[in-house]
Design a protein around this motif. Sequence first.
Motif, PDB file in Angstrom:
ATOM      1  N   ALA A 112      44.558  43.719  51.693  1.00 37.29           N
ATOM      2  CA  ALA A 112      44.610  44.490  50.454  1.00 37.29           C
ATOM      3  C   ALA A 112      44.031  45.875  50.706  1.00 37.29           C
ATOM      4  O   ALA A 112      43.341  46.111  51.697  1.00 37.29           O
ATOM      5  N   THR A 113      44.329  46.795  49.819  1.00 39.96           N
ATOM      6  CA  THR A 113      43.726  48.125  49.873  1.00 39.96           C
ATOM      7  C   THR A 113      43.071  48.425  48.529  1.00 39.96           C
ATOM      8  O   THR A 113      43.510  47.911  47.484  1.00 39.96           O
ATOM      9  N   TRP A 114      42.022  49.229  48.557  1.00 40.93           N
ATOM     10  CA  TRP A 114      41.361  49.659  47.329  1.00 40.93           C
ATOM     11  C   TRP A 114      40.903  51.096  47.499  1.00 40.93           C
ATOM     12  O   TRP A 114      40.860  51.618  48.612  1.00 40.93           O
ATOM     13  N   ARG A 115      40.601  51.744  46.412  1.00 38.15           N
ATOM     14  CA  ARG A 115      40.124  53.124  46.424  1.00 38.15           C
ATOM     15  C   ARG A 115      38.741  53.159  45.775  1.00 38.15           C
ATOM     16  O   ARG A 115      38.622  53.045  44.553  1.00 38.15           O
ATOM     17  N   PRO A 116      37.683  53.302  46.567  1.00 38.60           N
ATOM     18  CA  PRO A 116      36.325  53.320  46.014  1.00 38.60           C
ATOM     19  C   PRO A 116      36.162  54.403  44.955  1.00 38.60           C
ATOM     20  O   PRO A 116      36.587  55.540  45.149  1.00 38.60           O
ATOM     21  N   GLY A 117      35.529  54.041  43.858  1.00 40.14           N
ATOM     22  CA  GLY A 117      35.341  54.987  42.767  1.00 40.14           C
ATOM     23  C   GLY A 117      33.909  55.398  42.552  1.00 40.14           C
ATOM     24  O   GLY A 117      33.614  56.160  41.627  1.00 40.14           O
ATOM     25  N   ALA A 118      32.989  54.913  43.392  1.00 41.28           N
ATOM     26  CA  ALA A 118      31.569  55.249  43.247  1.00 41.28           C
ATOM     27  C   ALA A 118      30.962  55.429  44.629  1.00 41.28           C
ATOM     28  O   ALA A 118      31.371  54.776  45.598  1.00 41.28           O
ATOM     29  N   LEU A 119      29.978  56.325  44.728  1.00 45.28           N
ATOM     30  CA  LEU A 119      29.312  56.605  45.988  1.00 45.28           C
ATOM     31  C   LEU A 119      28.210  55.603  46.283  1.00 45.28           C
ATOM     32  O   LEU A 119      27.706  54.920  45.392  1.00 45.28           O
ATOM     33  N   GLY A 120      27.830  55.556  47.555  1.00 44.52           N
ATOM     34  CA  GLY A 120      26.693  54.749  47.940  1.00 44.52           C
ATOM     35  C   GLY A 120      27.051  53.320  48.287  1.00 44.52           C
ATOM     36  O   GLY A 120      28.207  52.980  48.547  1.00 44.52           O
ATOM     37  N   ALA A 121      26.032  52.465  48.289  1.00 43.19           N
ATOM     38  CA  ALA A 121      26.208  51.067  48.667  1.00 43.19           C
ATOM     39  C   ALA A 121      26.962  50.317  47.571  1.00 43.19           C
ATOM     40  O   ALA A 121      26.542  50.306  46.416  1.00 43.19           O
ATOM     41  N   GLN A 122      28.068  49.709  47.955  1.00 43.07           N
ATOM     42  CA  GLN A 122      28.894  48.943  47.024  1.00 43.07           C
ATOM     43  C   GLN A 122      29.058  47.522  47.547  1.00 43.07           C
ATOM     44  O   GLN A 122      29.051  47.288  48.749  1.00 43.07           O
ATOM     45  N   GLN A 123      29.200  46.577  46.615  1.00 36.87           N
ATOM     46  CA  GLN A 123      29.392  45.173  46.967  1.00 36.87           C
ATOM     47  C   GLN A 123      30.797  44.731  46.589  1.00 36.87           C
ATOM     48  O   GLN A 123      31.264  44.994  45.471  1.00 36.87           O
ATOM     49  N   LEU A 124      31.481  44.068  47.515  1.00 39.45           N
ATOM     50  CA  LEU A 124      32.794  43.492  47.268  1.00 39.45           C
ATOM     51  C   LEU A 124      32.734  41.984  47.449  1.00 39.45           C
ATOM     52  O   LEU A 124      31.901  41.473  48.207  1.00 39.45           O
ATOM     53  N   ARG A 125      33.624  41.285  46.769  1.00 43.28           N
ATOM     54  CA  ARG A 125      33.758  39.846  46.994  1.00 43.28           C
ATOM     55  C   ARG A 125      35.221  39.457  46.843  1.00 43.28           C
ATOM     56  O   ARG A 125      36.023  40.200  46.239  1.00 43.28           O
ATOM     57  N   ALA A 126      35.571  38.303  47.394  1.00 42.50           N
ATOM     58  CA  ALA A 126      36.934  37.786  47.297  1.00 42.50           C
ATOM     59  C   ALA A 126      36.904  36.430  46.609  1.00 42.50           C
ATOM     60  O   ALA A 126      36.101  35.560  46.959  1.00 42.50           O
ATOM     61  N   VAL A 127      37.781  36.267  45.609  1.00 42.98           N
ATOM     62  CA  VAL A 127      37.849  35.014  44.858  1.00 42.98           C
ATOM     63  C   VAL A 127      39.314  34.612  44.710  1.00 42.98           C
ATOM     64  O   VAL A 127      40.223  35.434  44.857  1.00 42.98           O
ATOM     65  N   ALA A 128      39.533  33.359  44.414  1.00 41.94           N
ATOM     66  CA  ALA A 128      40.893  32.921  44.112  1.00 41.94           C
ATOM     67  C   ALA A 128      41.384  33.663  42.877  1.00 41.94           C
ATOM     68  O   ALA A 128      40.651  33.825  41.900  1.00 41.94           O
ATOM     69  N   ALA A 129      42.619  34.138  42.936  1.00 44.99           N
ATOM     70  CA  ALA A 129      43.145  34.944  41.837  1.00 44.99           C
ATOM     71  C   ALA A 129      43.174  34.191  40.521  1.00 44.99           C
ATOM     72  O   ALA A 129      43.146  34.800  39.442  1.00 44.99           O
ATOM     73  N   THR A 130      43.207  32.873  40.582  1.00 46.98           N
ATOM     74  CA  THR A 130      43.257  32.072  39.360  1.00 46.98           C
ATOM     75  C   THR A 130      41.878  31.774  38.788  1.00 46.98           C
ATOM     76  O   THR A 130      41.766  31.212  37.701  1.00 46.98           O
ATOM     77  N   SER A 131      40.825  32.163  39.507  1.00 46.58           N
ATOM     78  CA  SER A 131      39.467  31.886  39.052  1.00 46.58           C
ATOM     79  C   SER A 131      38.990  32.942  38.072  1.00 46.58           C
ATOM     80  O   SER A 131      39.255  34.138  38.249  1.00 46.58           O
ATOM     81  N   ALA A 132      38.279  32.524  37.052  1.00 43.42           N
ATOM     82  CA  ALA A 132      37.621  33.475  36.164  1.00 43.42           C
ATOM     83  C   ALA A 132      36.441  34.089  36.900  1.00 43.42           C
ATOM     84  O   ALA A 132      35.774  33.418  37.687  1.00 43.42           O
ATOM     85  N   SER A 133      36.191  35.364  36.664  1.00 51.50           N
ATOM     86  CA  SER A 133      35.103  36.042  37.372  1.00 51.50           C
ATOM     87  C   SER A 133      33.775  35.345  37.171  1.00 51.50           C
ATOM     88  O   SER A 133      32.967  35.229  38.089  1.00 51.50           O
TER      89      SER A 133
END
Length: 257
Positions: A112-133
Amino acid sequence: MLAAALLAAALPSAPAFAAATSGGASPDAPAPTDGETTGTGGTIAVGTPLASASANGITITSRSAALLKQRANVTGVAPASLGQVRIEQLGADGAWTAVTTAAVAADGGFKATWRPGALGAQQLRAVAATSASRAADGAPQLGVTVYRPGVASWYGPGFYGGKTACGVKLTKSTLGLAHKTLPCGTQVQVLYRNKTLTVPVIDRGPFISGRSWDLTKATHTAIGGLDGLVTIGALPLADAPLVKTPYQAPPTSGKRF
């Protein structure tokens, strides 16, 4: 510090390059009253390694550095039965927000690709698309540092031996950079071609439209820059102490970082 000293000792003599000199030292600056600093302190790290995390049967991988609003890749492996994964980013409010999705191939791989919208340390995670956050606790998480891109020139020859706007004596081995508004001594992490270098603000500039930074020749060489302008990523380290400079130079006109 040792790495910086070794690097500085190995720097070749800099050729004159007037076209790139847009800020530079201030030879007429008043003499400092509490000693001089050469601004040679710098932390050098080669490479932006891949960050990876695994949990709940999903692995997520990304470069540890990205540029603000520019495309960045996220890859990984997940059970093919999921069909699709959702990449989420942790916001300042503590909530996770979806930034992109990716189809899971038959072999389990996804990209996948994404475009960061905020500076500094950011956290990402991956979940099943069918899962509620809210039900995605335990998902694999990784950190990505986001830098602001900007055009940088360099300077040095013709100014060596003079004082910068912050009172630093400029030499061939001085590691530092010029910015219009950041306080003198602000530590800035510079990203260029998967190499990072942390150096202090020691001068004001650049003063040519379209340029955000003016690097000393030693800094430009340390990050592997060629003759001419370079586009770098930059991130002032808000939690790092100011490097002592003889005095503070007032901001010049221009937008804040």
